[in-house]
Scaffold this motif. Sequence first.
Motif: not given
Length: 93
Positions: A5-16, A65-70, A75-81
């Motif tokens: 959860x923390x790992x995912x949050x680190x990637x999602x936090x900049x999107x908004x 939506x997360x897949x599309x926006x990410x 950020x290249x070190x983790x794919x949207x999928x």
Amino acid sequence: MEKISSYVDDYLRPLPERLPSYIRDTTDFIKQLRALGKLPKNSLLVTLDVSSLYTNIDTDEGLTIVREEFGKSRQNNLSAETLTLLLEKVIKL
């Protein structure tokens, strides 16, 4: 699960922060209000306090939506999928 959860949050936090409706904090909100200038006489300023917002979002639509926006992010070190699959595990467990 907390580490995922923390790992995912680190990637999602900049999107908004890229959204035009994003407000960082109270100071940013006041700055945006001042930037509006004088409002027309019939204008209304309204605020909302939203609770349990995420429980009202359709999970599959949210993941899409997360897949599309990410995917649009640089950020290249983790794919949207991969991110979406991890987020799905966090949400649905």
